[in-house]
Design a protein around this motif. Structure first.
Motif, mmCIF file in Angstrom:
data_model
loop_
_atom_site.group_PDB
_atom_site.id
_atom_site.type_symbol
_atom_site.label_atom_id
_atom_site.label_comp_id
_atom_site.label_asym_id
_atom_site.label_seq_id
_atom_site.Cartn_x
_atom_site.Cartn_y
_atom_site.Cartn_z
ATOM 1 N N VAL A 80 2.415 -6.220 3.272
ATOM 2 C CA VAL A 80 3.600 -6.991 2.890
ATOM 3 C C VAL A 80 4.042 -6.796 1.442
ATOM 4 C CG1 VAL A 80 3.291 -8.722 4.698
ATOM 5 C CG2 VAL A 80 2.239 -9.070 2.447
ATOM 6 N N ILE A 81 3.305 -6.001 0.687
ATOM 7 C CA ILE A 81 3.771 -5.670 -0.658
ATOM 8 C C ILE A 81 3.997 -4.157 -0.727
ATOM 9 C CG2 ILE A 81 2.660 -7.682 -1.682
ATOM 10 C CD1 ILE A 81 0.533 -5.888 -2.836
ATOM 11 N N ASP A 82 4.603 -3.708 -1.780
ATOM 12 C CA ASP A 82 4.989 -2.314 -1.951
ATOM 13 C C ASP A 82 3.786 -1.376 -1.809
ATOM 14 O OD1 ASP A 82 5.938 0.152 -2.787
ATOM 15 O OD2 ASP A 82 6.726 -0.579 -4.698
ATOM 16 N N ASN A 83 3.816 -0.539 -0.776
ATOM 17 C CA ASN A 83 2.717 0.406 -0.530
ATOM 18 C C ASN A 83 2.523 1.395 -1.666
ATOM 19 O OD1 ASN A 83 1.547 -0.348 1.919
ATOM 20 N ND2 ASN A 83 3.176 0.613 3.086
ATOM 21 N N ASN A 84 3.558 1.624 -2.459
ATOM 22 C CA ASN A 84 3.450 2.573 -3.565
ATOM 23 C C ASN A 84 2.529 2.081 -4.675
ATOM 24 O OD1 ASN A 84 5.253 4.499 -2.439
ATOM 25 N ND2 ASN A 84 6.945 3.166 -2.994
ATOM 26 N N LEU A 85 2.140 0.817 -4.619
ATOM 27 C CA LEU A 85 1.234 0.272 -5.629
ATOM 28 C C LEU A 85 -0.217 0.709 -5.395
ATOM 29 C CD1 LEU A 85 2.683 -3.350 -5.829
ATOM 30 C CD2 LEU A 85 2.969 -1.505 -7.497
ATOM 31 N N PHE A 86 -0.526 1.160 -4.194
ATOM 32 C CA PHE A 86 -1.900 1.454 -3.810
ATOM 33 C C PHE A 86 -2.242 2.927 -3.947
ATOM 34 C CE2 PHE A 86 -0.608 -2.270 -1.361
ATOM 35 C CZ PHE A 86 -1.623 -3.154 -1.672
ATOM 36 N N LEU A 87 -3.439 3.189 -4.449
ATOM 37 C CA LEU A 87 -3.987 4.540 -4.430
ATOM 38 C C LEU A 87 -4.416 4.880 -3.002
ATOM 39 C CD1 LEU A 87 -4.703 6.976 -6.181
ATOM 40 C CD2 LEU A 87 -6.899 5.904 -6.642
ATOM 41 N N ALA A 88 -4.920 3.866 -2.289
ATOM 42 C CA ALA A 88 -5.308 4.026 -0.884
ATOM 43 C C ALA A 88 -5.315 2.664 -0.207
ATOM 44 C CB ALA A 88 -6.698 4.653 -0.776
ATOM 45 N N VAL A 89 -5.022 2.655 1.092
ATOM 46 C CA VAL A 89 -5.127 1.452 1.920
ATOM 47 C C VAL A 89 -6.088 1.783 3.057
ATOM 48 C CG1 VAL A 89 -3.924 -0.163 3.436
ATOM 49 C CG2 VAL A 89 -2.793 0.648 1.348
ATOM 50 N N ILE A 90 -7.152 1.004 3.142
ATOM 51 C CA ILE A 90 -8.188 1.187 4.159
ATOM 52 C C ILE A 90 -7.833 0.323 5.361
ATOM 53 C CG2 ILE A 90 -10.650 0.937 4.677
ATOM 54 C CD1 ILE A 90 -9.976 2.980 2.428
ATOM 55 N N LYS A 91 -7.634 0.954 6.517
ATOM 56 C CA LYS A 91 -7.339 0.212 7.742
ATOM 57 C C LYS A 91 -8.648 -0.233 8.384
ATOM 58 C CE LYS A 91 -2.960 2.466 9.046
ATOM 59 N NZ LYS A 91 -2.342 2.364 7.797
ATOM 60 N N LYS A 92 -8.709 -1.513 8.753
ATOM 61 C CA LYS A 92 -9.935 -2.036 9.350
ATOM 62 C C LYS A 92 -9.654 -2.705 10.689
ATOM 63 C CE LYS A 92 -9.919 -6.186 6.476
ATOM 64 N NZ LYS A 92 -9.909 -7.151 7.565
#
Length: 181
Positions: free
Chosen positions: A69-81
């Motif tokens: 729900v926040i800007d994905n560009n802020l993340f170096l990586a997003v871990i799906k669980k």
């Protein structure tokens, strides 16, 4: 959620690498009440000898309610669980491409945690981080719990296991700086 996005932006502006976790459930996930005929959300069942809280379907893979729900560009990586339909995984350590590996590859040993939900995912991830030797700070003011009754108990439990709990992002930043970056 605006406060969480602002906090995440601030950390990124300070040059702190940002990693996220994301529930990514298949539609027939074992934690969904709809996968257990006659059961309702928030009932508990026993799966493989362990209690499992049942939830309304949420964060179903490929749907709008699964998006970060926040800007994905802020993340170096997003871990799906929680991708395995038969296994609940509140912790980012139990995910494919797990959080521990991503942090170690990036040379991270101090972690600031905030988000949803204090009494499930924040707690499980924070305790796993601490057990794996990371220095962990939870920002209470940027977390939300499923139940106010369990939030206080959860915060006490995390503190007793070595997690530093602070009220604000400024306190978390000071904690990181005090102990080196």
């Amino acid at each position: 959620m605006k406060d969480v996005e602002n906090a995440t932006r601030r950390l990124k502006e300070l040059g702190i690498p940002i990693f996220g976790t994301q529930d990514w459930h298949p539609p027939d996930h074992v934690s969904f009440a709809t996968s257990h005929p006659g059961k309702e959300p928030f009932d508990t069942v026993v799966i493989d000898g362990n209690p499992q809280a049942l939830w309304p379907p949420h964060c179903v893979q490929g749907t709008g309610n699964a998006r970060v729900v926040i800007d994905n560009n802020l993340f170096l990586a997003v871990i799906k669980k929680a991708q395995d339909p038969m296994t609940e995984s509140y912790s980012g350590f139990q995910a494919r491409g797990d959080l521990d590996t991503v942090l170690r590859v990036n040379g991270i040993d101090k972690v600031v945690v905030f988000g949803l939900a204090t009494d499930y995912c924040v707690e499980a991830t924070s305790l796993d981080l601490t057990a794996a030797g990371y220095s962990v700070v939870v920002v209470e003011g940027l977390c939300r719990s499923v139940s106010p009754d369990t939030a206080a108990v959860t915060l006490r439990e995390m503190r007793s296991k070595g997690v530093r709990v602070v009220a604000t992002l400024d306190e978390a930043i000071a904690e990181i700086r005090r102990n080196g970056s």
